[in-house]
Design an enzyme around this catalytic site. Structure first.
Site, PDB file in Angstrom:
ATOM      1  CE  LYS A 117       1.207   1.028   4.202  1.00  0.00           C
ATOM      2  NZ  LYS A 117       2.102   2.254   4.532  1.00  0.00           N
ATOM      3  CE1 TYR A 205      -0.662  -0.398   7.823  1.00  0.00           C
ATOM      4  CE2 TYR A 205       0.817   1.676   7.716  1.00  0.00           C
ATOM      5  CZ  TYR A 205       0.357   0.391   7.607  1.00  0.00           C
ATOM      6  OH  TYR A 205       1.376  -0.555   7.170  1.00  0.00           O
TER       7      TYR A 205
END
Length: 363
Positions: A117, A205
């Site tokens: 990511k 996150y």
């Protein structure tokens, strides 16, 4: 070789006959210190190949992990992985600005892809990656490790079962103070490789947590960014991003991330009946989770966070071998990149931006 790397004395054994062979693309600190040391915990995954621009480092790592010399590739000859039958999938652990290119090349070589990511630096690149997966008829998975980590999984279970009542507020903070550096020294402060900076790298996150705890998509977003003057670290990227996401249920999520403040990594969620605090929330270990109902406080210990890496690797193996749906597919990665684009647009324009259910901006 990054500091703090402990190479194995004995190469990890292949765990099973149907184990998936991964080519690890990029031998930076995250791959060498977090992912690869835990490959021995996997039940259906092993390291079959390496890709690196540093021949000396690759030789040292390859010997330690038992990777044959013929399965060690440079970035220049990466496309030769098409002829390596030992490689089932590639794990792309490169700077974010390179994800799209190497994902497309991996699919062209006939391999499945696990990509770190953020998925890419633009939703247009995400579209290309998804299209390449469909053309190749191969799996595309984004490495959202928290979806395999026991504490975050327990938080998802609690909120999905309404254990907190109706969620009203989620606050996420992911921050640390980066040492002196420049874009030439550190890809994380280079716009070419990192995009806007902390939101894409660390703040994603918190964005993810707001989405998987709420189970909703936001309807609007407002945001702000900050960049100190005359600081070489932030010549190309922001030092801080903050955003407020508003959801159909009335929930608000406040997301804050920074490369220039005292370290913090927590995700508290507040409902009409209880509050859940994860602090630290999304690290490699050391998680603490507290459930509060009035004056009652319960410390929850749902499992060992370290298993998240092996479970992530094995999840793609299960999808390849058994055809199970991927929990964190490319479409999820694209959704998050769309939201990041909306956050940056809201900050730049100084206004609240309305969102469509797929994360795109209205109008």
């Amino acid at each position: 070789m990054p500091g703090g790397v402990n190479l194995p004395d004995v190469p990890p054994a292949r765990p099973s006959d149907d184990s998936i062979g991964y080519a690890i693309v990029g031998l930076g600190g995250y791959a060498l210190k977090q992912i690869m040391p835990r490959i021995g915990q996997a039940k259906r995954s092993h390291i079959a190949a390496l890709v690196s621009g540093n021949p000396e480092k690759m030789a040292q790592v390859g010997d330690a992990y038992g990777v044959p010399s013929a399965s060690r590739y440079s970035y220049e000859d990466f496309d030769r992985i098409a002829d390596d039958p030992g490689i089932d999938a590639v794990y792309i652990v490169l700077p974010s600005g390179l994800h799209c290119d190497y994902t497309e090349r991996a699919f062209a070589a006939g391999k499945h892809v696990l990509c770190e990511k953020p998925m890419a630096l633009s939703s247009a690149e995400c579209d290309r990656m998804i299209a390449a997966a469909r053309r190749a008829d191969k799996k595309l998975m984004i490495a959202y490790r928290c979806h395999f980590e026991p504490y975050n999984l327990e938080a998802m279970r609690l909120t999905s079962e309404n254990a907190l009542g109706d969620l009203r507020l989620i606050r996420t903070q992911q921050a640390y103070r980066m040492g002196p550096t420049t874009p030439a020294q550190n890809w994380r402060v280079s716009a070419r490789y990192a995009g806007g900076g902390p939101l894409e790298d660390y703040g994603i996150y918190g964005l993810q947590a707001a989405l998987y705890l709420s189970g909703e998509m936001p309807t609007s977003v407002s945001a702000a960014t900050f960049r100190p003057a005359n600081d070489a670290r932030f010549a190309e990227i922001f030092a801080k991003d903050s955003a407020q996401l508003n959801f159909p249920s009335g929930l608000s999520a406040h997301i804050s991330t920074s490369y220039d403040s005292t370290g913090k990594n927590n995700v508290p969620a507040y409902g009409t009946m209880a509050a859940l605090d994860m602090d630290p929330a999304i690290g490699y270990g050391g998680h603490v989770m507290t459930l509060r109902r009035g004056r009652d406080e319960e410390i929850l210990t749902p499992g060992d966070p370290e298993v998240q890496f092996a479970r992530q690797l094995d999840h793609l193996a299960d999808a390849i071998r058994d055809g199970i749906p991927i929990r964190v597919p490319g479409e999820m990665g694209r959704r998050d990149v769309r939201l990041i684009e909306a956050i940056h647009a809201a900050a730049q324009q100084g206004r609240t931006i309305a969102l469509n259910p797929d994360g795109t901006m209205r109008g």
